[in-house]
Design a protein around this motif. Structure first.
Motif, PDB file in Angstrom:
ATOM      1  N   ALA A 149      51.513  17.867  57.310  1.00 43.50           N
ATOM      2  CA  ALA A 149      52.225  19.464  57.811  1.00 43.50           C
ATOM      3  C   ALA A 149      53.132  17.479  58.034  1.00 43.50           C
ATOM      4  CB  ALA A 149      52.360  19.499  59.060  1.00 43.50           C
ATOM      5  N   TYR A 150      53.254  16.766  58.494  1.00 45.04           N
ATOM      6  CA  TYR A 150      54.113  15.430  58.430  1.00 45.04           C
ATOM      7  C   TYR A 150      54.313  14.929  56.521  1.00 45.04           C
ATOM      8  CZ  TYR A 150      57.234  10.800  58.154  1.00 45.04           C
ATOM      9  OH  TYR A 150      58.419  10.349  58.169  1.00 45.04           O
ATOM     10  N   ALA A 151      53.663  14.664  55.605  1.00 46.29           N
ATOM     11  CA  ALA A 151      53.022  14.297  54.783  1.00 46.29           C
ATOM     12  C   ALA A 151      53.570  15.212  53.772  1.00 46.29           C
ATOM     13  CB  ALA A 151      51.741  14.508  54.056  1.00 46.29           C
ATOM     14  N   GLU A 152      54.021  16.778  53.986  1.00 49.55           N
ATOM     15  CA  GLU A 152      54.518  17.850  53.462  1.00 49.55           C
ATOM     16  C   GLU A 152      56.519  17.582  53.623  1.00 49.55           C
ATOM     17  OE1 GLU A 152      54.857  22.379  53.235  1.00 49.55           O
ATOM     18  OE2 GLU A 152      54.007  21.671  54.244  1.00 49.55           O
ATOM     19  N   TRP A 153      56.648  17.724  54.419  1.00 45.86           N
ATOM     20  CA  TRP A 153      57.920  17.816  55.167  1.00 45.86           C
ATOM     21  C   TRP A 153      58.270  16.241  54.739  1.00 45.86           C
ATOM     22  CZ3 TRP A 153      62.445  18.456  56.292  1.00 45.86           C
ATOM     23  CH2 TRP A 153      63.673  17.828  56.477  1.00 45.86           C
ATOM     24  N   HIS A 154      57.809  15.311  54.906  1.00 43.53           N
ATOM     25  CA  HIS A 154      58.501  13.908  54.361  1.00 43.53           C
ATOM     26  C   HIS A 154      58.857  13.775  53.792  1.00 43.53           C
ATOM     27  CE1 HIS A 154      60.061  10.457  55.247  1.00 43.53           C
ATOM     28  NE2 HIS A 154      58.173   9.771  54.362  1.00 43.53           N
ATOM     29  N   ARG A 179      60.809  22.461  56.370  1.00 46.17           N
ATOM     30  CA  ARG A 179      60.851  22.498  57.272  1.00 46.17           C
ATOM     31  C   ARG A 179      61.284  24.052  58.581  1.00 46.17           C
ATOM     32  NH1 ARG A 179      65.500  19.458  61.271  1.00 46.17           N
ATOM     33  NH2 ARG A 179      64.616  20.265  63.370  1.00 46.17           N
ATOM     34  N   ALA A 180      61.157  24.941  57.330  1.00 45.95           N
ATOM     35  CA  ALA A 180      60.938  26.334  58.496  1.00 45.95           C
ATOM     36  C   ALA A 180      59.111  26.602  58.814  1.00 45.95           C
ATOM     37  CB  ALA A 180      61.368  26.857  57.470  1.00 45.95           C
ATOM     38  N   ARG A 181      58.804  25.976  57.330  1.00 49.04           N
ATOM     39  CA  ARG A 181      56.398  25.894  57.642  1.00 49.04           C
ATOM     40  C   ARG A 181      56.198  24.979  58.612  1.00 49.04           C
ATOM     41  NH1 ARG A 181      57.495  25.955  52.372  1.00 49.04           N
ATOM     42  NH2 ARG A 181      57.258  24.177  51.716  1.00 49.04           N
ATOM     43  N   THR A 182      57.209  23.433  59.193  1.00 53.22           N
ATOM     44  CA  THR A 182      56.432  22.900  59.679  1.00 53.22           C
ATOM     45  C   THR A 182      56.728  22.391  60.636  1.00 53.22           C
ATOM     46  OG1 THR A 182      58.256  20.709  59.015  1.00 53.22           O
ATOM     47  CG2 THR A 182      55.636  21.196  57.674  1.00 53.22           C
ATOM     48  N   GLU A 183      57.819  22.740  61.017  1.00 52.53           N
ATOM     49  CA  GLU A 183      58.895  22.787  62.274  1.00 52.53           C
ATOM     50  C   GLU A 183      57.723  23.743  63.676  1.00 52.53           C
ATOM     51  OE1 GLU A 183      63.143  23.419  65.441  1.00 52.53           O
ATOM     52  OE2 GLU A 183      62.450  22.895  63.070  1.00 52.53           O
ATOM     53  N   PRO A 184      57.188  24.741  63.223  1.00 52.41           N
ATOM     54  CA  PRO A 184      56.299  25.681  63.966  1.00 52.41           C
ATOM     55  C   PRO A 184      55.132  24.484  64.461  1.00 52.41           C
ATOM     56  CG  PRO A 184      57.617  26.693  62.440  1.00 52.41           C
ATOM     57  CD  PRO A 184      57.556  25.893  62.516  1.00 52.41           C
TER      58      PRO A 184
END
Length: 227
Positions: free
Chosen positions: A47-52, A75-80
């Motif tokens: 998730a971090y790799a996708e967001w970053h 961010r909407a996908r990874t924050e939860p």
């Protein structure tokens, strides 16, 4: 006070700090933390790799509108997922994770005061996007801090809506809207009848507490024409 940084730069830095801290504390033959499964760590790292990647693309001066929107959606996908990880493996594990360790990840320490279980202090802000025929895509955030995740003390928020006829004025009291459902996803799609095509749909929402099902204050009423 929320425990996830609301800014993009701060969110990225805190996310990376949490990843690094978990790796350090779960490494070796006798790890400090042995309660976090490897698959949960792997999912968080992905998730971090996708967001970053989306964050870096949106930070350059030559960024496009698409890259800015993709960061917003990432961010909407990874924050939860990040919040669920923190809740499950940090805040629900006080015997494993100390206040000092929480603070080292810029997370708030455990709340040792007894909380009064009243209505939620948060308000819902709704954004409506037309999608396919007879549907509206609803994006939402917490009005007080711009977070796009359900607050920790809530089990979701109650969406109400009302179909308006051509001569109807904008409604003012959400209690009279008539249609309601509990929302936890962000974004989500609301489907309407074919007979409502071309009509305005008014929406409003209020967060609902986990403990007693109490609703918070209603957010702003918004409306859009149904395609």
């Amino acid at each position: 006070m929320d425990y996830i940084d609301r800014t993009y730069v701060g969110y990225d830095a805190q996310f990376k700090l949490i990843i690094d801290t978990v790796q350090v504390n779960t490494a070796g033959n006798t790890p400090i933390w042995n309660h976090i499964p490897e698959d949960a760590q792997t999912a968080l790292q992905a998730a971090y790799a996708e967001w970053h990647a989306k964050h870096l693309a949106a930070e350059v001066p030559t960024r496009s509108k698409v890259e800015v929107e993709e960061r917003f959606e990432a961010r909407a996908r990874t924050e939860p997922l990040l919040r669920n990880f923190c809740q499950r493996y940090f805040y629900n594990a006080p015997d494993e994770v100390t206040d000092a360790q929480l603070e080292s990840m810029n997370l708030r320490p455990y709340d040792k005061t007894k909380t009064a279980h009243g209505k939620p202090q948060w308000r819902v802000a709704i954004e409506i996007e037309p999608s396919k025929t007879r549907t509206h895509t609803i994006r939402w955030h917490v009005a007080e801090n711009d977070s796009r995740a359900v607050p920790d003390d809530c089990n979701g928020w109650v969406l109400v809506y009302k179909v308006l006829e051509a001569d109807d004025p904008m409604p003012t009291d959400p209690e009279d809207f008539g249609h309601s459902q509990l929302v936890t996803r962000n974004p989500f799609v609301v489907e309407h009848k074919s007979s409502d095509e071309g009509k305005r749909i008014a929406y409003c929402g209020a967060f609902q507490s986990k403990s007693r099902g109490l609703k918070g204050d209603w957010g702003e009423i918004v409306a859009a024409v149904l395609p």
